[in-house]
Design a protein around this motif. Structure first.
Motif, mmCIF file in Angstrom:
data_model
loop_
_atom_site.group_PDB
_atom_site.id
_atom_site.type_symbol
_atom_site.label_atom_id
_atom_site.label_comp_id
_atom_site.label_asym_id
_atom_site.label_seq_id
_atom_site.Cartn_x
_atom_site.Cartn_y
_atom_site.Cartn_z
ATOM 1 N N GLU A 1 12.154 65.303 131.170
ATOM 2 C CA GLU A 1 11.335 65.556 129.978
ATOM 3 C C GLU A 1 10.031 66.233 130.350
ATOM 4 O O GLU A 1 9.606 67.191 129.698
ATOM 5 C CB GLU A 1 11.031 64.239 129.254
ATOM 6 C CG GLU A 1 12.173 63.676 128.438
ATOM 7 C CD GLU A 1 11.711 62.519 127.571
ATOM 8 O OE1 GLU A 1 10.656 62.664 126.900
ATOM 9 O OE2 GLU A 1 12.396 61.480 127.564
ATOM 10 N N PHE B 1 8.771 70.046 129.327
ATOM 11 C CA PHE B 1 7.519 70.339 128.618
ATOM 12 C C PHE B 1 6.694 71.362 129.397
ATOM 13 O O PHE B 1 6.164 72.323 128.828
ATOM 14 C CB PHE B 1 6.713 69.050 128.420
ATOM 15 C CG PHE B 1 5.368 69.261 127.780
ATOM 16 C CD1 PHE B 1 5.260 69.398 126.404
ATOM 17 C CD2 PHE B 1 4.219 69.325 128.556
ATOM 18 C CE1 PHE B 1 4.014 69.596 125.805
ATOM 19 C CE2 PHE B 1 2.975 69.520 127.975
ATOM 20 C CZ PHE B 1 2.876 69.661 126.593
ATOM 21 N N VAL C 1 -0.080 64.129 128.412
ATOM 22 C CA VAL C 1 -1.542 64.038 128.422
ATOM 23 C C VAL C 1 -2.111 64.658 129.701
ATOM 24 O O VAL C 1 -1.617 64.392 130.804
ATOM 25 C CB VAL C 1 -1.986 62.558 128.333
ATOM 26 C CG1 VAL C 1 -3.502 62.445 128.420
ATOM 27 C CG2 VAL C 1 -1.462 61.926 127.049
ATOM 28 N N ARG D 1 5.334 55.976 129.920
ATOM 29 C CA ARG D 1 6.215 55.341 128.946
ATOM 30 C C ARG D 1 6.838 54.081 129.564
ATOM 31 O O ARG D 1 6.982 53.989 130.786
ATOM 32 C CB ARG D 1 7.328 56.305 128.527
ATOM 33 C CG ARG D 1 8.211 55.796 127.393
ATOM 34 C CD ARG D 1 9.325 56.769 127.078
ATOM 35 N NE ARG D 1 8.814 58.080 126.670
ATOM 36 C CZ ARG D 1 9.571 59.177 126.614
ATOM 37 N NH1 ARG D 1 10.844 59.115 126.958
ATOM 38 N NH2 ARG D 1 9.052 60.317 126.237
ATOM 39 N N SER E 1 -3.462 68.364 125.393
ATOM 40 C CA SER E 1 -2.525 67.246 125.366
ATOM 41 C C SER E 1 -1.685 67.301 124.095
ATOM 42 O O SER E 1 -2.129 67.775 123.047
ATOM 43 C CB SER E 1 -3.273 65.908 125.431
ATOM 44 O OG SER E 1 -3.984 65.792 126.649
ATOM 45 N N CYS E 2 -0.436 66.825 124.209
ATOM 46 C CA CYS E 2 0.488 66.857 123.064
ATOM 47 C C CYS E 2 1.314 65.570 123.061
ATOM 48 O O CYS E 2 2.229 65.433 123.873
ATOM 49 C CB CYS E 2 1.382 68.091 123.141
ATOM 50 S SG CYS E 2 2.589 68.222 121.808
ATOM 51 N N GLY E 3 0.978 64.642 122.158
ATOM 52 C CA GLY E 3 1.722 63.397 122.085
ATOM 53 C C GLY E 3 1.626 62.608 123.379
ATOM 54 O O GLY E 3 0.520 62.303 123.859
ATOM 55 N N GLU E 4 2.785 62.297 123.974
ATOM 56 C CA GLU E 4 2.812 61.526 125.217
ATOM 57 C C GLU E 4 2.443 62.365 126.435
ATOM 58 O O GLU E 4 2.162 61.808 127.504
ATOM 59 C CB GLU E 4 4.208 60.928 125.436
ATOM 60 C CG GLU E 4 4.628 59.896 124.419
ATOM 61 C CD GLU E 4 6.032 59.388 124.677
ATOM 62 O OE1 GLU E 4 6.185 58.194 124.970
ATOM 63 O OE2 GLU E 4 6.986 60.198 124.601
ATOM 64 N N LEU F 1 2.813 61.789 131.903
ATOM 65 C CA LEU F 1 3.731 61.257 130.894
ATOM 66 C C LEU F 1 3.945 59.786 131.222
ATOM 67 O O LEU F 1 4.543 59.453 132.238
ATOM 68 C CB LEU F 1 5.063 62.009 130.907
ATOM 69 C CG LEU F 1 6.177 61.455 129.996
ATOM 70 C CD1 LEU F 1 5.731 61.415 128.540
ATOM 71 C CD2 LEU F 1 7.464 62.287 130.140
#
Length: 274
Positions: free
Chosen positions: A147, A151, A196, A133, A191-194, A131
């Motif tokens: 977060e 997940f 990975v 960011r 993977s899903c969005g951010e 993740l």
């Protein structure tokens, strides 16, 4: 009904402040005696006065208090907003306190007696759930870990406890920190969005040191590395550094027992020029 002096005693609010609230339109007297001109207050006004005091002590100005008094939902929203604002200010002041403690150790008591043993090792590629960011500051990293853990829990992902952070900025930044959290996994998922799944880059030479105690000690470990790299000029830094918190707030109550590993990629000077 109570005269202003009596109301002042009963509510523990000075006459001066009651007159000020009257002047600003926040709390008008319930009545004014037509013969004497005395301000008269009622018991029913005490809850309103309490609201004014609560809001004042929470940092609201007169205009904000006047708006909030007529709208309970607005009052709750503003109180929540003010709470977050104060919480952020407290965090900023705590950072200042930590810097003062470091300054006291360095300036008043001489050199820090901590010694950081530095070793060089090869780091392989890891298959990880990542993740990445840009976050406001380093202290916001804990929320990012929540977060990532959430997940992994929702997706029933089995992962290793040897988690680590990669800091992608080329220099230290006080704000807008580019950080990537990595959780080693046995097998890649979708993977899903951010979130990975990827393989991290192997690092042939990683300078590593263990930092014991509070996170504020990490700064001294970096200074120790700077001294080491100066003494060993055949090496130079060559990529984003990493941190592994082996013992932290989630598995150790005593900050003095925290254990953080600092990893800084290095290479022989001139290698890229060959």
């Amino acid at each position: 009904m109570f005269r202003i002096g009596e109301f002042s005693k009963l509510t523990q609010v000075s006459i001066r402040m009651l007159r000020y609230y009257d002047e600003k339109g926040l709390l008008k007297p319930a009545e004014i005696d037509p013969w004497t001109g005395y301000r008269m207050y009622s018991v029913e006004q005490i809850p309103i006065l309490n609201k004014i005091i609560y809001l004042r002590d929470s940092g609201f100005n007169v205009a904000e208090i006047a708006t909030a008094l007529g709208n309970d939902n607005f009052m709750k929203e503003q109180l929540d907003k003010k709470y977050l604002e104060i919480e952020k200010n407290i965090q900023a002041e705590q950072i200042k306190l930590q810097k003062i403690e470091i300054a006291k150790k360095e300036l008043l008591y001489g050199k820090n007696e901590m010694h950081y043993n530095l070793s060089i090792k090869s780091i392989p590629s890891y298959q990880v759930l990542s993740l990445r960011r840009v976050i406001p500051n380093y202290y916001a990293e804990s929320e990012l870990w929540k977060e990532l853990a959430g997940f992994a829990d929702r997706e029933c992902i089995d992962f290793s406890c040897d988690t680590f952070s990669i800091y992608h900025d080329e220099s230290y930044k006080e704000r807008d920190v580019d950080v990537e959290l990595c959780v080693p996994v046995k097998k890649a998922g979708k993977s899903c969005g951010e979130f990975v799944f990827r393989h991290t880059e192997p690092v042939p030479m990683m300078a590593c040191t263990m930092v014991y105690g509070e996170f504020s000690n990490i700064a001294e470990a970096y200074i120790n590395f700077a001294k080491w790299i100066e003494e060993n000029s055949q090496y130079k830094m060559s990529g984003p550094d990493r941190q592994i918190v082996h013992r932290g707030p989630w598995n150790e109550e005593n900050p003095q027992k925290y254990l953080t590993e600092i990893q800084i990629p290095i290479e022989k000077s001139g290698e890229n020029n060959l």
